[in-house]
Motif scaffolding. Structure first.
Motif, short mmCIF file in Angstrom:
data_model
loop_
_atom_site.label_atom_id
_atom_site.label_comp_id
_atom_site.label_asym_id
_atom_site.label_seq_id
_atom_site.Cartn_x
_atom_site.Cartn_y
_atom_site.Cartn_z
N MET B 1 73.83 72.64 27.20
CA MET B 1 73.66 71.37 26.47
C MET B 1 73.11 70.29 27.39
O MET B 1 72.20 69.55 27.07
CB MET B 1 75.03 70.95 25.90
N ALA B 4 69.42 70.71 28.34
CA ALA B 4 68.52 70.45 27.22
C ALA B 4 68.28 68.95 27.06
O ALA B 4 67.14 68.51 26.88
CB ALA B 4 69.09 71.02 25.94
N SER B 5 69.35 68.16 27.21
CA SER B 5 69.18 66.71 27.06
C SER B 5 68.26 66.20 28.16
O SER B 5 67.42 65.32 27.95
CB SER B 5 70.52 66.02 27.13
N VAL B 60 65.01 77.27 23.02
CA VAL B 60 65.73 77.23 21.74
C VAL B 60 65.51 78.52 20.97
O VAL B 60 66.42 79.07 20.35
CB VAL B 60 65.26 76.02 20.92
N ARG B 64 69.02 80.81 23.10
CA ARG B 64 70.14 80.03 22.61
C ARG B 64 70.73 80.71 21.39
O ARG B 64 70.00 81.14 20.51
CB ARG B 64 69.64 78.65 22.21
N LEU B 68 70.48 73.63 18.99
CA LEU B 68 70.68 72.56 19.96
C LEU B 68 70.95 71.27 19.21
O LEU B 68 70.24 70.92 18.27
CB LEU B 68 69.39 72.44 20.78
N ARG B 69 72.00 70.56 19.63
CA ARG B 69 72.30 69.28 19.01
C ARG B 69 72.44 68.25 20.11
O ARG B 69 73.02 68.51 21.15
CB ARG B 69 73.61 69.34 18.24
#
Lengths: 304, 717
Positions: B1, B4-5, B60, B64, B68-69
């Motif tokens: 996570m 990804a950000s 993604v 994964r 993704l959030r």
């Protein structure tokens, strides 16, 4: 594997016999003696030993056209199952749709070849072929969809023969008629195009051929022979599927191929008869037979 | 996570920096050397953005297991927001599942390719910094559209896309004093802005109604969040179908099909797209038009699945019509960029045919497993064509850009003979043309085949549920697509012959292009061949991308030799079909073998002679058979004498094909009437209703007062 190789070789070498027989039939109908059955081979031998004259304005596309056309017409042979197999392979990739795409490839590359040279005769003929194609292609796909719906596959090698107790397949017959019209147009036969003359007002197929000489012309002629043979074989195969029972053992299989061969020869003769008796349609008039074919094809889908 | 950000932040950061460097900084440093450096920096940043997008998409899509959030501005919790005013739509959160991943991958990869290409293409352009900077902004807006997870931010992102592309549309008209070019630019920007806003209006209404509909089920749900829709409509069964749903669907469909350039809204594509600089024109035609495709899958298949059979049917009709009509107008277009823009709309039609079938099958899934599998087949066909179209259309636009740099024009009449002059550009262009026509060894063939298989297998399945209307619909789609495929071939014979073949064009620039331009073109041409001959490389990615939409196993299987569609008897439908490398290899092998023999023979004895033209001496400039003449038999059906067509404004009313013949653009004429009517009405409003007389306004106030009074009285009783 060996069967496929043998079949492709046979298709390649025996194809010129079809125009040989056709010419003989037409000559007989006109009360002439006609050329030998092997005349196409003799013409080929003659062309093979001639030189090639390349126009000054030509690029590599000019020589590429007939070569690609020849190759795609030969690969058409792959879309007919070889004679001894009955249990077809599902992954052979012999999809009926490929017929349209192989013909399209040949036509496209030939169009580029003649436009590369720029002489009006070839380009005009090619333009007419594309006109026919634009009218024929939708009908072709729709007629094929009937065939596909009947066989539950679009793989020619897995087309199944008539099951016990099946009633006569009217839808399939209509689709077959639509296919006949489409093939007459795509094969450059009467009433769409007259294959015998080289008059610029009438020709579609003959136009591009005028730009070529020697071995390149040989490739075109041999390719045309293979295409004609394939069309008639395909029609014969589909008709045999409708008419004849399931090939289970060696003898019924032999019977099946016998029926198909007989239909093939009948079709050659019928084509000869047709070409002797009708004339070429005016260019814009060809819409009528195409409309007929389209109606037949749509009806066949709805009837299946 | 966390990583990804970091990627997303860097992605948007880099693109913003590139935008600032390209458009704002140059005002302070207008010297030539400074502009060169700033352009380079800006292009590197857009390339980096593309690379990061590709990476994010691949992560993604492949690595994964959950979507993704990422919450940028989270929704305030009910406890914290006690007594505060909560703005319901403001929370911004990003959401990327595998479908998003695939589209991120497409956008990212082609951005990267075009950034490298622009390195050469923009090198001598007087407004290079500006184009590079706006390119950054454009890509940023595209990524934002893909990533957002709420209707409000989606509409905002779409607005940004509109803003970025209309900014780029000023390119041609700003660089010239030619009044006609300036006018064309103005019309393009105006048309594009108006049409985008109409589309946004439809979408906004649809989302409002959708949110209200969701709130009838759960009162506290945030109206604009996609999660709300995802939660309520995905489960389908609990939410009974109402008439309102059909209205919402129609609004969504209208909004998205306007953006995708489907009939009868295709007219803006050929007007607006050609105004862009050619490198970003590629981005717009090949990539941006895919955003509605993505949104359609996201909205109409995932968030708001079909609830009536005609939803898919209407999309199919639109798709067939789009393919057929736009390919016809591509045939009569006067220049390369416009023709290719029309072809983009045509390919959207082919993709939408796949989606239409997917909607149809999705609705029927209650009938059995086979429809789940058919939905997969239809979606794979549509997505495969999406990837293919992005590849070959980008390639064709890059070719167009290179030709434009050297000859200074994209008008067919002034082009020609480029195959001899620039083989390194022309041969990849030719490969692109063969791919778009869908000829066997190239990639267009695979996706056209998959689309046809969808129709064949789908027709058979619909036959089983015994619905004649659907069967007729299938036949009509097949008819339209068959004709469109055939006409594409004619159109590309015309395009290739008028640009690459024939007497050579006048060369205005000595610039021969750079490694960046040739390299990217050759790369994409190779990609066309690879995607055509080895579908097993792409198929797993597509299957992963749609895993979230249907649970059934995929009916499409690929090995290194074959691509196979197979539905089995126990699922309700026995059907199989395959294409394999055997015929392809036979074809390629024969061409190489025979070609080699002929080449050797020609090397030994080659006789050159003048072109034979029936005994007359052949004059290339005068007698060369043109592409217009070649396609005469097709366009002649619609041709009129230009004298008989009233000159119409503001959209082009007809295309002049030859000196004496013109083909009217029927839809544009209809729109022109509409526009003129609107202008007249607004003039009347301006002159009469708002006349400027104080007494008139007093009457209005009095009348309003009376109406309100009466209404209140009536409602009270």
């Amino acid at each position: 594997m060996a069967k496929y190789v043998a079949w492709m070789a046979a298709f390649f070498f025996l194809s010129p016999l079809t125009p040989g027989i056709l010419h003989r039939v037409k000559a007989r109908l006109l009360a002439r003696r006609g050329p030998s059955l092997f005349q196409p081979y003799r013409d080929a031998w003659k062309l093979l030993h001639k030189g090639m004259v390349i126009p000054e304005s030509a690029t590599f596309l000019y020589t590429f056209g007939p070569i690609v056309a020849f190759a795609s017409y030969w690969v058409l042979g792959y879309l007919h199952p070889p004679f001894s197999t009955s249990a077809a392979s599902m992954t052979s990739g012999a999809d009926v749709v490929l017929i349209a795409y192989l013909l399209g490839l040949a036509r496209f590359m030939m169009a580029l070849a003649v436009l590369d040279v720029g002489a009006p005769f070839g380009a005009m003929g090619s333009s007419r072929q594309f006109f026919f194609q634009a009218l024929a292609e939708p009908t072709f796909f729709i007629a094929l969809s009937t065939l596909i719906a009947r066989n539950h596959t679009s793989n020619v090698h897995s087309f199944s023969t008539r099951q016990e107790g099946m009633h006569l397949e009217v839808g399939l017959l209509l689709a077959l008629f639509a296919l006949v019209i489409v093939f007459l147009a795509e094969g450059g036969r009467l009433p769409f195009d007259s294959p015998e003359t080289h008059l610029e007002l009438t020709m579609a197929e003959g136009g591009p051929a005028l730009s070529y000489s020697g071995p390149l012309l040989l490739l075109l002629e041999w390719g045309n022979a293979m295409r004609l043979t394939f069309f008639l074989l395909f029609l014969a195969h589909v008709s045999a599927i409708i008419l004849s029972p399931v090939p289970v053992d060696r003898w019924t299989r032999l019977w099946f191929w016998g029926v198909e061969g007989f239909i093939f020869l009948t079709l050659v003769v019928l084509l000869g008869v047709l070409e002797v008796h009708i004339g070429k349609l005016r260019l814009k008039r060809v819409v009528a037979p195409f409309a007929l074919a389209l109606i037949l094809a749509i009806t066949s889908v709805l009837l299946m | 996570m966390k990583d990804a950000s970091w990627v997303i932040t860097l992605l948007f950061g880099v693109l913003t920096v590139g935008f600032v460097v390209g458009t704002i900084v140059p005002r302070r440093f207008p010297t030539r050397r400074a502009l060169n450096v700033l352009t380079r920096v800006s292009l590197v940043s857009v390339g980096l953005g593309g690379l990061l997008g590709t990476w994010l998409g691949a992560e993604v899509l492949f690595f994964r297991s959950t979507p993704l959030r990422l919450s940028i501005w989270p929704t305030p919790s009910p406890a914290a927001s006690q007594g505060q005013v909560v703005i319901p739509f403001l929370p911004l959160d990003f959401y990327a599942d595998r479908l998003t991943g695939l589209f991120l991958l497409i956008v990212g990869f082609f951005t990267l390719i075009l950034a490298v290409y622009s390195w050469g293409w923009l090198a001598r352009d007087p407004r290079r910094h500006w184009v590079a900077g706006a390119f950054n902004f454009f890509v940023l807006a595209l990524f934002l559209t893909l990533l957002v997870n709420g209707a409000f931010w989606l509409l905002l992102a779409l607005e940004l896309v509109t803003l970025a592309s209309s900014y780029l549309m000023l390119y041609r008209s700003e660089g010239t004093r030619n009044e006609r070019v300036q006018e064309a630019g103005r019309v393009a920007v105006r048309t594009y802005l108006v049409i985008s806003h109409i589309s946004i209006a439809f979408l906004l209404t649809a989302f409002l109604l959708l949110g209200l509909r969701a709130q009838t089920v759960a009162a506290q749900a945030p109206v604009f969040s996609f999660d709300t829709y995802r939660h309520f409509f995905r489960t389908g069964a609990q939410v009974p179908h109402t008439g309102m749903d059909s209205v919402i669907f129609l609004l969504l469909l209208l909004g998205l099909s306007i953006r995708a350039g489907m009939i009868p809204f295709h007219f803006w594509v050929p007007i607006a797209h050609p105004e862009l600089p050619t490198n970003t024109h590629a981005m717009m035609s090949a990539i941006m038009l895919k955003i509605p495709v993505y949104l359609m899958i996201r909205l109409l298949l995932e968030l708001f699945p079909p609830q009536a059979w005609w939803w898919g049917g209407i999309l199919l009709l639109l798709a067939g019509g789009t393919a057929l009509l736009t390919v016809f107008y591509a045939l009569v277009s006067p220049d390369l960029k416009r023709a290719l823009a029309y072809h983009s709309a045509e390919n959207i039609g082919i993709i939408m045919a796949g989606l239409g079938f997917a909607l149809l099958f999705q609705y029927q899934t209650k009938e059995g497993v086979m429809f789940g599998q058919l939905t997969q087949l239809a979606l794979i066909a549509a997505l495969y064509h999406t990837v293919n179209h992005a590849t070959f259309k980008t390639l064709l636009f890059m070719g167009t850009g290179s030709f434009e740099r050297r000859t200074g024009t994209v008008v067919f009449k002034e082009l020609g003979g480029l195959l001899r002059l620039y083989p390194w550009t022309a041969v990849p262009f030719l490969v692109g043309a063969l791919s778009i026509v869908g000829l066997p060894p190239f990639n267009g063939f695979v996706s056209e085949w998959l689309t046809l298989q969808t129709i064949f297998a789908g027709g058979q399945a619909l036959r089983q549920v015994a619905s004649p209307a659907l069967l007729v619909l299938t036949v009509v789609t097949l008819l339209a697509l068959g004709a469109a495929f055939a006409l594409t071939a004619v159109a590309f014979v015309k395009i290739v012959s008028e640009t690459l073949l024939g007497p050579p064009a006048a060369v205005r620039s000595r610039y021969r292009g750079s490694w960046a331009m040739h390299g990217t073109m050759v790369l994409l041409a190779l990609l066309c061949v690879v995607l055509g001959m080895a579908p097993f490389l792409l198929l797993p990615a597509l299957q992963r991308a749609i895993q979230g939409l249907t649970e059934t196993p995929s009916p499409v299987h690929a090995t290194s030799m074959t691509l196979m569609v197979r539905l089995s008897e126990q699922d309700g439908l026995a059907y199989h079909a395959s294409i394999s490398l055997i015929p392809t290899l036979l074809l390629v092998g024969t061409v190489m073998l025979v070609g080699g023999i002929v080449w050797r023979a020609l090397a030994r004895a080659r006789v050159s002679d003048t072109v034979w033209a029936g005994g007359e001496p052949f004059v290339p400039r005068k007698m060369h058979y043109s592409g217009t003449a070649f396609s005469f038999l097709i366009w002649e059906v619609m041709a009129r004498d230009p004298e008989h067509i009233k000159p119409d404004h503001p959209l082009p009313a007809y295309y002049r094909v030859t000196e004496t013949r013109a083909v009217p653009e029927l839809v544009n004429r209809w729109y022109n009437r509409l526009i003129l009517l609107t202008l007249q009405t607004s003039e009347w409003v301006g002159n009469f209703v708002q006349g400027g007389d104080i007494r008139r306004y007093l009457i209005y106030i009095f009348a309003t007062f009376l109406v309100v009074l009466l209404a209140t009285l009536l409602l009270r009783q």
